[in-house]
Write an enzyme that holds these catalytic residues in place. Structure first.
Site, PDB file in Angstrom:
ATOM      1  N   ASP A 102       9.393  31.456  68.400  1.00  0.00           N
ATOM      2  CA  ASP A 102       8.116  32.105  68.716  1.00  0.00           C
ATOM      3  C   ASP A 102       7.384  31.407  69.857  1.00  0.00           C
ATOM      4  O   ASP A 102       6.545  32.011  70.508  1.00  0.00           O
ATOM      5  CB  ASP A 102       7.205  32.072  67.474  1.00  0.00           C
ATOM      6  CG  ASP A 102       6.938  33.455  66.946  1.00  0.00           C
ATOM      7  OD1 ASP A 102       7.495  34.418  67.511  1.00  0.00           O
ATOM      8  OD2 ASP A 102       6.165  33.566  65.971  1.00  0.00           O
ATOM      9  N   HIS A 144      -3.631  30.012  66.780  1.00  0.00           N
ATOM     10  CA  HIS A 144      -2.650  29.655  65.751  1.00  0.00           C
ATOM     11  C   HIS A 144      -2.181  28.200  65.815  1.00  0.00           C
ATOM     12  O   HIS A 144      -1.644  27.695  64.828  1.00  0.00           O
ATOM     13  CB  HIS A 144      -1.415  30.553  65.845  1.00  0.00           C
ATOM     14  CG  HIS A 144      -1.675  31.997  65.552  1.00  0.00           C
ATOM     15  ND1 HIS A 144      -2.290  32.423  64.389  1.00  0.00           N
ATOM     16  CD2 HIS A 144      -1.425  33.129  66.282  1.00  0.00           C
ATOM     17  CE1 HIS A 144      -2.389  33.750  64.417  1.00  0.00           C
ATOM     18  NE2 HIS A 144      -1.882  34.199  65.542  1.00  0.00           N
ATOM     19  N   GLY A 152       3.017  30.892  66.788  1.00  0.00           N
ATOM     20  CA  GLY A 152       2.588  32.233  67.220  1.00  0.00           C
ATOM     21  C   GLY A 152       2.154  32.313  68.670  1.00  0.00           C
ATOM     22  O   GLY A 152       1.058  32.807  68.958  1.00  0.00           O
ATOM     23  N   ASP A 179      -9.306  38.920  66.387  1.00  0.00           N
ATOM     24  CA  ASP A 179      -7.897  39.180  66.696  1.00  0.00           C
ATOM     25  C   ASP A 179      -7.249  39.896  65.495  1.00  0.00           C
ATOM     26  O   ASP A 179      -7.732  39.783  64.360  1.00  0.00           O
ATOM     27  CB  ASP A 179      -7.199  37.834  66.928  1.00  0.00           C
ATOM     28  CG  ASP A 179      -5.812  37.944  67.546  1.00  0.00           C
ATOM     29  OD1 ASP A 179      -5.704  37.744  68.763  1.00  0.00           O
ATOM     30  OD2 ASP A 179      -4.852  38.208  66.789  1.00  0.00           O
ATOM     31  N   HIS A 181      -4.588  39.085  64.114  1.00  0.00           N
ATOM     32  CA  HIS A 181      -3.975  38.073  63.240  1.00  0.00           C
ATOM     33  C   HIS A 181      -5.025  37.084  62.729  1.00  0.00           C
ATOM     34  O   HIS A 181      -6.010  36.794  63.417  1.00  0.00           O
ATOM     35  CB  HIS A 181      -2.894  37.310  64.014  1.00  0.00           C
ATOM     36  CG  HIS A 181      -1.803  38.194  64.532  1.00  0.00           C
ATOM     37  ND1 HIS A 181      -1.861  38.791  65.778  1.00  0.00           N
ATOM     38  CD2 HIS A 181      -0.638  38.595  63.967  1.00  0.00           C
ATOM     39  CE1 HIS A 181      -0.766  39.528  65.953  1.00  0.00           C
ATOM     40  NE2 HIS A 181      -0.007  39.425  64.869  1.00  0.00           N
ATOM     41  N   ASP A 268      -5.248  42.719  70.333  1.00  0.00           N
ATOM     42  CA  ASP A 268      -4.104  43.359  69.678  1.00  0.00           C
ATOM     43  C   ASP A 268      -4.530  44.276  68.534  1.00  0.00           C
ATOM     44  O   ASP A 268      -3.693  44.845  67.841  1.00  0.00           O
ATOM     45  CB  ASP A 268      -3.064  42.318  69.197  1.00  0.00           C
ATOM     46  CG  ASP A 268      -3.682  41.073  68.594  1.00  0.00           C
ATOM     47  OD1 ASP A 268      -4.905  41.064  68.362  1.00  0.00           O
ATOM     48  OD2 ASP A 268      -2.930  40.108  68.335  1.00  0.00           O
ATOM     49  N   TYR A 307      -1.039  42.837  73.526  1.00  0.00           N
ATOM     50  CA  TYR A 307       0.341  42.931  74.034  1.00  0.00           C
ATOM     51  C   TYR A 307       0.599  44.222  74.790  1.00  0.00           C
ATOM     52  O   TYR A 307       1.647  44.372  75.408  1.00  0.00           O
ATOM     53  CB  TYR A 307       1.317  42.679  72.877  1.00  0.00           C
ATOM     54  CG  TYR A 307       0.973  41.351  72.234  1.00  0.00           C
ATOM     55  CD1 TYR A 307       1.257  40.160  72.890  1.00  0.00           C
ATOM     56  CD2 TYR A 307       0.226  41.286  71.048  1.00  0.00           C
ATOM     57  CE1 TYR A 307       0.854  38.942  72.368  1.00  0.00           C
ATOM     58  CE2 TYR A 307      -0.173  40.071  70.514  1.00  0.00           C
ATOM     59  CZ  TYR A 307       0.140  38.905  71.174  1.00  0.00           C
ATOM     60  OH  TYR A 307      -0.274  37.694  70.672  1.00  0.00           O
TER      61      TYR A 307
HETATM   62 ZN   LIG Z   1      -3.048  38.347  67.439  1.00  0.00          ZN
END
Ligand SMILES: [Zn+2]
Length: 373
Positions: A102, A144, A152, A179, A181, A268, A307
């Site tokens: 990753d 992250h 990440g 985000d 995530h 994202d 992304y």
């Molecule tokens: Zn994210």
């Protein structure tokens, strides 16, 4: 702050905004393989709309190893430095530091980390020196990374470095992460302190990275009740998100009384992102941003995921304009940069594919209230 009034849509508000930029910085960030050339797309669109003349453009510093060691371990930084020299992706120790699949190792990765970390530190310093009321580093927000581990796509946790810098002046710093995530690296960094409250709104679903951020995760020791997690399901749209966001944030402000704020605005969550999860638009995220900006705290804005590169450029340009109280036309002005991919600032491609699943954790706000009591 010079901005008065408490309306969410106070376009007359003239904030002093610092924007961290240099050609070298953007070039370094463009090299990140997971989001190739995204930094220059974002910057080009902001420039094309003439927004730079309304902000102080500040050249970012490059973080020293000592700067980054305020959070990261010496052994992690030394390893990153070592493998960065020749982009060695096969070093047997790299796995211990989360480097590999990753977080691929490429030549110059240490310099990239130092550039991103330094830019967020510069943005924080601008706030502390009262040169601005809001500072922006769209190429930052790598939430992250852990103290001794890349994760990440994140090699340095510039958000943590920025918060630690702000803490040199401000007693209580609020971190808000929208985000897609969970902002796990930032939450972990401050899970034991009551001086930094972290709030993360994110997708929470079995198997979805990073797998943490459940409602019941609320911090540890002295930091108990100072980590807030708002897990959400796929399909959420602007209106419902804003409703949840404002109810949580109002309660957080009342309970925590922050002196400064850091907001991670990963894009994202946008409809059309390859993550195919939330159905947000820049307008919805912009409303959330305006809600916290009306508190008139020194505020550091960071990027993060995103992304679909063109949509991300649109989103952050829209948000930059919103901070400045500017309305953008749908026509991109003539500009030397190639912005063909960003044909229209007004976001249109709302996916219908997952809109039927627009349920979310409606109990989140209520439970948050209970937990902070
Ligand atoms: Zn994210």
């Amino acid at each position: 702050m010079s901005c008065s009034g408490d309306s969410d849509d106070d376009s007359s508000c003239k904030r002093k905004v610092a924007y961290v930029y240099s050609p070298e910085y953007i070039q370094t960030c463009d090299s990140l393989s997971k989001v190739p050339n995204r930094a220059s797309m974002v910057h080009s669109l902001i420039e094309a709309y003439g927004l730079l003349k309304h902000m102080s453009v500040v050249k970012p510093q490059v973080a020293t190893i000592e700067d980054m060691a305020k959070f990261h371990t010496d052994s992690y930084l030394e390893h990153l430095h070592k493998i960065s020299q020749d982009g060695d992706n096969d070093d047997p120790q790299s796995g211990d530091y989360g480097l590999g699949y990753d977080c691929p190792v490429v030549e110059g990765i240490y310099d990239y980390a130092a550039a991103v970390g330094g830019a967020t530190l510069t943005a924080a310093q601008c706030l502390m020196d009262q040169k601005c009321e809001v500072s922006v580093n769209w190429a930052g927000g790598w939430h992250h990374a852990k103290k001794d581990e890349a994760s990440g796509f994140c090699y340095v946790n510039d958000a943590v470095l920025g918060i630690l810098k702000l803490r040199e002046k401000y007693e209580r710093v609020l971190y808000v992460d929208v985000d897609l995530h969970h902002g796990d690296g930032v939450e972990d960094a401050f899970s034991f302190t009551s001086k930094v409250m972290t709030i993360s709104f994110h997708k929470f679903s079995p198997g979805f990275f990073p797998g943490t951020g459940d409602l019941c995760d609320t911090g540890l020791g002295k930091g108990r009740w100072y980590a807030v997690n708002v897990p959400l399901e796929d399909g959420i749209k602007d209106d419902r998100y804003y409703q949840i966001f404002t109810s949580v944030m109002q309660e957080a402000r009342a309970q925590f009384n922050p002196e400064a704020m850091v907001m991670q605005l990963g894009a994202d969550t946008m409809a059309g992102d390859p993550m195919c999860s939330f159905n947000m638009t820049p307008v919805g995220v912009g409303k959330c941003l305006q809600h916290v900006l009306q508190w008139q705290l020194p505020t550091l804005l960071l990027g993060g995921g995103g992304y679909n590169l063109a949509n991300t450029a649109r989103c952050w340009t829209y948000l930059t304009a919103a901070v400045l109280g500017k309305t953008l036309s749908s026509e991109i002005p003539d500009h030397e940069g190639s912005l063909k991919a960003c044909v229209n600032i007004h976001y249109q491609s709302v996916s219908q594919s997952n809109s039927s699943k627009s349920k979310c954790s409606s109990k989140a706000a209520a439970i948050f209230k209970k937990e902070t009591e």
